[in-house]
Design a protein around this motif. Structure first.
Motif, short mmCIF file in Angstrom:
data_model
loop_
_atom_site.label_atom_id
_atom_site.label_comp_id
_atom_site.label_asym_id
_atom_site.label_seq_id
_atom_site.Cartn_x
_atom_site.Cartn_y
_atom_site.Cartn_z
N LEU A 126 -8.12 9.70 -3.64
CA LEU A 126 -6.30 9.81 -3.86
C LEU A 126 -5.72 9.17 -3.32
O LEU A 126 -4.54 9.11 -2.62
CB LEU A 126 -7.25 10.62 -2.58
N SER A 127 -6.15 7.87 -3.55
CA SER A 127 -4.81 6.57 -3.70
C SER A 127 -4.16 6.36 -4.74
O SER A 127 -4.26 7.02 -6.04
CB SER A 127 -5.85 5.65 -3.55
N GLU A 128 -3.20 5.83 -3.97
CA GLU A 128 -1.91 5.10 -4.55
C GLU A 128 -2.86 3.93 -6.14
O GLU A 128 -2.56 2.94 -6.46
CB GLU A 128 -1.66 4.37 -4.23
N GLY A 129 -3.71 3.74 -5.14
CA GLY A 129 -4.22 2.17 -5.21
C GLY A 129 -6.13 2.37 -6.66
O GLY A 129 -5.94 3.47 -6.98
N ARG A 130 -5.99 1.53 -6.90
CA ARG A 130 -6.92 1.82 -7.54
C ARG A 130 -8.42 1.23 -8.44
O ARG A 130 -7.95 -0.42 -7.47
CB ARG A 130 -6.74 1.29 -10.18
N VAL A 165 -13.76 -1.11 1.89
CA VAL A 165 -13.28 -0.22 0.97
C VAL A 165 -12.60 0.73 1.06
O VAL A 165 -10.70 1.06 0.11
CB VAL A 165 -14.32 -0.42 -0.10
N LEU A 166 -12.24 1.96 1.73
CA LEU A 166 -12.34 3.11 1.81
C LEU A 166 -10.89 2.77 2.81
O LEU A 166 -9.59 3.31 2.45
CB LEU A 166 -12.83 3.72 2.93
N ALA A 167 -10.70 1.69 3.76
CA ALA A 167 -9.40 1.76 4.10
C ALA A 167 -8.71 1.07 3.48
O ALA A 167 -7.20 1.32 3.31
CB ALA A 167 -9.44 0.81 5.78
N ALA A 168 -8.95 0.33 2.01
CA ALA A 168 -7.60 -0.66 1.69
C ALA A 168 -7.46 0.63 0.73
O ALA A 168 -6.06 0.76 0.41
CB ALA A 168 -8.44 -1.42 1.06
N LEU A 169 -8.59 1.71 -0.12
CA LEU A 169 -7.37 2.42 -0.63
C LEU A 169 -6.32 3.96 -0.25
O LEU A 169 -5.59 3.59 -0.59
CB LEU A 169 -9.16 3.41 -1.17
N ALA A 170 -7.03 3.61 0.57
CA ALA A 170 -6.26 4.57 1.92
C ALA A 170 -4.97 3.96 1.77
O ALA A 170 -4.12 4.87 2.59
CB ALA A 170 -6.88 5.09 3.47
N ALA A 171 -5.33 2.97 2.32
CA ALA A 171 -3.74 2.45 2.38
C ALA A 171 -2.64 1.60 0.84
O ALA A 171 -1.47 1.28 0.79
CB ALA A 171 -4.08 0.35 3.14
N GLY A 172 -3.36 2.36 -0.37
CA GLY A 172 -2.49 1.99 -1.36
C GLY A 172 -3.26 0.71 -1.77
O GLY A 172 -2.33 0.64 -3.25
N LYS A 173 -4.13 0.20 -1.60
CA LYS A 173 -4.24 -1.00 -2.62
C LYS A 173 -5.52 -0.44 -3.69
O LYS A 173 -5.96 -0.46 -3.46
CB LYS A 173 -4.71 -2.27 -1.22
N ASP A 174 -4.84 -1.24 -4.36
CA ASP A 174 -6.00 -2.43 -5.30
C ASP A 174 -7.45 -2.54 -5.19
O ASP A 174 -6.75 -3.79 -4.25
CB ASP A 174 -5.56 -2.59 -6.88
N VAL A 175 -8.82 -2.51 -5.10
CA VAL A 175 -9.76 -3.18 -5.02
C VAL A 175 -10.63 -3.40 -6.39
O VAL A 175 -10.85 -2.74 -6.98
CB VAL A 175 -10.34 -2.15 -4.51
N ALA A 176 -10.38 -4.88 -6.07
CA ALA A 176 -11.35 -5.48 -7.33
C ALA A 176 -12.72 -5.45 -6.64
O ALA A 176 -12.59 -6.43 -5.66
CB ALA A 176 -10.63 -7.02 -7.86
N ILE A 177 -13.93 -4.69 -7.63
CA ILE A 177 -14.83 -4.52 -6.82
C ILE A 177 -16.52 -5.35 -7.87
O ILE A 177 -17.09 -5.08 -8.71
CB ILE A 177 -15.43 -3.03 -6.44
N ALA A 178 -17.44 -6.49 -6.85
CA ALA A 178 -17.37 -7.49 -7.46
C ALA A 178 -19.05 -6.74 -7.03
O ALA A 178 -20.35 -6.84 -7.45
CB ALA A 178 -18.02 -8.84 -7.25
N ASN A 179 -18.81 -6.08 -5.67
CA ASN A 179 -19.72 -5.60 -5.16
C ASN A 179 -20.55 -4.58 -5.70
O ASN A 179 -20.02 -3.29 -5.14
CB ASN A 179 -19.80 -5.28 -3.15
#
Ligand SMILES: NC(=O)c1ccc[n+]([C@@H]2O[C@H](COP(=O)([O-])OP(=O)(O)OC[C@H]3O[C@@H](n4cnc5c(N)ncnc54)[C@H](OP(=O)(O)O)[C@@H]3O)[C@@H](O)[C@H]2O)c1
Length: 402
Positions: free
Chosen positions: A155-159, A124-138
């Motif tokens: 800090l991320s471009e992602g949400r 999750v942290l790596a995805a955010l650092a790479a600017g990805k959006d994260v859809a979280i069920a967990n």
């Protein structure tokens, strides 16, 4: 007039899904109409299966770019074949490095986290650092490491998009509202689980097989047992605190046996907005993956030509002490939510292995909370190590005292 309807929020971390200027505050809106590439962590599980149904139905808009699972290699291969996915990872072969590799695939727009426990925290942290959006069920990742994950999102471009149905419902209820300081409370609805109507005496004798019979939802075994103890709703309270920046005294739980209203938000003017649909995870998954657009649902809508009753009542924390323990852990903060989660995991595992009775699940959580003290680590490695040690400690308590 404005101030008459202002409720100060004492939480230091404030987050709004719909601030005053822009419904999508942290970055540009995703390009409308663009096909979205999805990495699915936990592809072989229950949420994973619902996600595949959504992607199958909307193949013009959604595409699978990568899939990960724990141990079920054959099932993973079958999914890769059906969806023509090259990037796969199996935890039993690659460990958590595989999850991180997939979560940062250059091609991916959004990472859907449908694994159990906190195995996907680093991903999750790596995805955010790479600017990805994260859809979280967990939910466990936010319960244990909400302070790290939400800071990373800022800090991320992602949400982060909530996929847990209650939190996705709240997300939908907040959309389009000027929410800052205007939320009176979040109302998380709960089916009440398999033992909603059992007496305290009857709960002494329930079995694993009984606990796995959820009245409304078909889910993985861990969350189904958590629903029966109502620990799941406790974890969801903590999850909601992180996702919406709302403090514990503004989060209430309401028993709603039909699981049609997925949650509600009460605003400072006493208006309540609710989100409704049939009980299927496909609604929340589709909403999170397609946001801010909508597309045809894959499940039928509610039929108001037939009588439809919606009941609500307060939860009974005497019969379901996990809910009280979770609230207390949330009020205490610090390590307590992590300890609650790690002890609950150890307790559920022992219950499923028939080494702990159903009513001893809250007793074990309570014992563990009492015995463990310390400071919540800010460092991810320290946090993971601490969580593992609490889990071991809880297992030892079971071994020695139950
Ligand atoms: N089920 C629901 O309706 C629902 C609703 C809301 C929220 N949630 C939350 O969503 C999460 C998933 O729940 P679920 O019910 O879908 O669980 P599940 O059916 O048990 O599925 C878990 C998935 O995670 C994978 N997995 C387990 N350990 C892994 C590891 N070490 N590395 C990589 N993958 C691993 C499993 O792979 P293998 O099977 O191959 O081992 C499986 O694909 C939980 O946090 C739950 O609280 C679930």
């Amino acid at each position: 007039m404005e101030n008459l309807c202002r409720i100060d929020d004492e939480t230091t971390y404030k987050r709004s899904y719909s601030n005053d200027e822009n419904i999508y505050p942290f970055r540009q809106l995703p390009e409308l109409g663009k096909k979205r590439k999805i990495v699915l962590l936990g592809a072989t599980g229950s949420v994973g299966e619902s996600t595949l149904r959504v992607i199958r139905e909307h193949s013009d808009r959604l595409e699978l770019a990568g899939i990960a699972a724990g141990r079920r290699a054959k099932e993973l291969d079958a999914i890769a074949l059906e969806f023509d996915v090259d990037e796969t990872s199996l935890y039993s072969r690659e460990g958590s490095d595989g999850l991180e590799r997939l979560a940062t695939l250059p091609d991916a727009d959004i990472v859907l986290v449908a694994t159990t426990g906190t195995v996907a925290l680093r991903a999750v942290l790596a995805a955010l650092a790479a600017g990805k959006d994260v859809a979280i069920a967990n939910k466990e990742t936010l319960v244990v490491a909400g302070h790290i994950v939400m800071a990373a999102e800022q800090l991320s471009e992602g949400r982060i998009f909530p996929v847990d149905s209650e939190h996705n419902a709240i997300f939908q209820c907040l959309e389009g509202n000027r929410t800052h300081g205007k939320i009176r409370r979040l109302l998380l609805t709960a089916s009440g689980g398999a033992f909603r109507d059992r007496s305290a005496e009857e709960l002494k004798y329930v079995t694993v097989e009984d606990a796995l019979q959820h009245p409304n939802w078909s889910m993985g075994p861990k969350i189904t047992v958590d629903s029966a103890t109502m620990a799941n709703k406790g974890l969801e309270m903590m999850e909601a605190g992180w996702l919406f920046g709302v403090s514990h005294n503004k989060i209430d739980v309401v028993i709603h046996p039909q699981s049609i209203v997925h949650s509600m938000v009460e605003f400072c003017d006493n208006s309540i907005i609710a989100q409704m649909s049939r009980p299927s995870m496909t609604f929340a998954i589709q909403h999170a993956l397609m946001y801010p657009e909508r597309s045809n649902g894959i499940h039928e809508s509610l039929d108001f030509t037939q009588a439809l009753s919606l009941d609500f009542r307060p939860p009974d924390e005497e019969r379901f002490p996990c809910l009280r323990l979770a609230r207390e852990a949330m009020v205490e903060g610090g390590i307590n939510p992590l300890v609650f989660n790690a002890a609950n995991e150890a307790a559920v595992e022992a219950f499923m292995n028939k080494r702990l009775s159903f009513i001893d699940i809250p007793n074990l959580i309570s014992d563990t909370l009492e015995q463990i003290s310390g400071r919540l680590p800010d460092d991810v490695d320290d946090l993971i190590e601490f969580e593992a040690s609490v889990n071991v400690h809880a297992a030892e308590i079971i071994q020695n005292n139950y």
